[in-house]
Write a protein that holds these residues in place. Structure first.
Motif, mmCIF file in Angstrom:
data_model
loop_
_atom_site.group_PDB
_atom_site.id
_atom_site.type_symbol
_atom_site.label_atom_id
_atom_site.label_comp_id
_atom_site.label_asym_id
_atom_site.label_seq_id
_atom_site.Cartn_x
_atom_site.Cartn_y
_atom_site.Cartn_z
ATOM 1 N N LEU A 1 0.954 -1.199 -0.032
ATOM 2 C CA LEU A 1 0.001 0.256 -0.133
ATOM 3 C C LEU A 1 1.071 0.932 0.087
ATOM 4 C CD1 LEU A 1 -2.787 -0.099 2.467
ATOM 5 C CD2 LEU A 1 -3.179 -0.660 0.121
ATOM 6 N N PRO A 2 0.169 2.428 -0.843
ATOM 7 C CA PRO A 2 1.193 3.938 -0.873
ATOM 8 C C PRO A 2 0.787 4.278 0.477
ATOM 9 C CG PRO A 2 -1.158 3.960 -2.209
ATOM 10 C CD PRO A 2 -0.575 2.012 -1.686
ATOM 11 N N MET A 3 2.001 4.573 1.150
ATOM 12 C CA MET A 3 2.292 5.850 2.680
ATOM 13 C C MET A 3 0.932 6.722 2.324
ATOM 14 S SD MET A 3 3.625 5.787 4.728
ATOM 15 C CE MET A 3 4.750 4.497 4.895
ATOM 16 N N ALA A 4 0.037 7.136 1.009
ATOM 17 C CA ALA A 4 -1.118 7.985 1.287
ATOM 18 C C ALA A 4 -2.030 7.565 1.699
ATOM 19 C CB ALA A 4 -1.455 8.057 0.100
ATOM 20 N N ALA A 5 -2.516 5.900 1.687
ATOM 21 C CA ALA A 5 -3.335 5.023 2.070
ATOM 22 C C ALA A 5 -3.453 4.781 3.418
ATOM 23 C CB ALA A 5 -3.596 3.855 0.857
ATOM 24 N N LYS A 6 -1.992 4.566 4.030
ATOM 25 C CA LYS A 6 -2.063 4.620 5.241
ATOM 26 C C LYS A 6 -2.044 5.815 6.002
ATOM 27 C CE LYS A 6 1.687 1.069 4.838
ATOM 28 N NZ LYS A 6 1.975 1.038 2.957
ATOM 29 N N GLU A 7 -1.751 7.205 5.667
ATOM 30 C CA GLU A 7 -2.168 7.936 6.239
ATOM 31 C C GLU A 7 -3.875 7.526 6.313
ATOM 32 O OE1 GLU A 7 -0.145 10.569 3.727
ATOM 33 O OE2 GLU A 7 1.339 10.617 4.627
ATOM 34 N N ARG A 8 -4.203 8.252 5.434
ATOM 35 C CA ARG A 8 -5.696 7.653 5.770
ATOM 36 C C ARG A 8 -6.372 6.531 6.157
ATOM 37 N NH1 ARG A 8 -10.662 7.877 0.923
ATOM 38 N NH2 ARG A 8 -12.281 6.022 1.872
ATOM 39 N N SER A 9 -5.371 5.452 6.384
ATOM 40 C CA SER A 9 -6.129 4.572 7.449
ATOM 41 C C SER A 9 -5.820 5.100 8.697
ATOM 42 C CB SER A 9 -5.234 3.493 7.321
ATOM 43 O OG SER A 9 -5.743 2.088 7.899
ATOM 44 N N LEU A 10 -4.947 5.872 9.228
ATOM 45 C CA LEU A 10 -4.744 6.531 10.505
ATOM 46 C C LEU A 10 -6.280 7.774 10.980
ATOM 47 C CD1 LEU A 10 -3.072 6.675 12.339
ATOM 48 C CD2 LEU A 10 -1.665 7.959 11.379
#
Length: 223
Positions: free
Chosen positions: A169-178
């Motif tokens: 997963l791209p980091m942008a997706a991880k940021e949204r998940s957070l």
């Protein structure tokens, strides 16, 4: 008999932890003599542990060949994710009805803090570990021991494959998940069950689609 059972439990936990952590790759065969030496055990409790792991579809005992770590197809991962999401949805509802305080949910808050630090550091492995801790925390806090046991058991089964999938997963997706997790935390603390369920369902649908897309783009069919 008690001693034998405790050895089996110890072997089961140790071997399962190694597999979940990805230290033994899927489709590879387990080196039983090496496991015996590492754990300082005879083959009997280790084989009994393997039988339990086979029941959970983590390994496959192949006569005259050995014990193989089972990979997950993307379809299987999606199916397990749907089951776990349904169980977690109930856990979220149960937590809201318990009207827990920030102190009560401290393990979840620590997990969110770890996720935030991981995002800042661009640390994919740390993010995946904190994400797993957060979701396990929902089961632990829900107040239904049977739901907790079942949910954590399912998470054990797919943790290795899910962690590998998340690595793509791209980091942008991880940021949204957070952000989604923080929103969920706030409505849980407010005891707003309807909003909590809606936020959680939307998040699960979104993250499932993200995983499906990124794995398809990379032509990954098993994990």
């Amino acid at each position: 008999m008690v001693k034998k059972q405790s050895l089996t439990d110890k072997a089961y936990s140790a071997i399962k932890a190694e597999i979940i952590a990805g230290h033994i790759s899927p489709n590879n065969f387990i080196d039983l003599p090496q496991i015996e030496e590492q754990l300082g055990m005879s083959r009997t409790p280790i084989r009994e542990a393997m039988l339990r792991l086979q029941t959970e579809k983590i390994v496959e005992i192949m006569p005259k060949q050995g014990i193989r770590i089972l990979p997950f197809s993307v379809k299987e991962l999606d199916e397990f994710h749907q089951i776990i999401s349904s169980l977690e949805l109930q856990a979220v509802g149960n937590i809201c009805r318990r009207h827990l305080t920030r102190t009560d949910i401290m393990p979840v808050l620590y997990a969110l803090s770890s996720m935030e630090n991981a995002v800042k550091a661009r640390d994919t492995a740390a993010w995946a570990e904190a994400n797993e801790t957060f979701h396990r925390g929902l089961f632990i806090l829900n107040g239904n021991s049977k739901l907790m046991e079942t949910g954590l058991g399912y998470r054990d089964v797919i943790q290795r494959a899910l962690t590998l999938a998340f690595s793509h997963l791209p980091m942008a997706a991880k940021e949204r998940s957070l952000r989604n997790h923080n929103q969920l935390k706030e409505v849980i603390l407010a005891g707003d069950e309807v909003s909590a369920r809606n936020i959680f369902l939307e998040h699960c649908d979104w993250i499932g689609n993200q995983l499906h897309t990124v794995l398809a783009e990379r032509e990954i069919t098993s994990l």
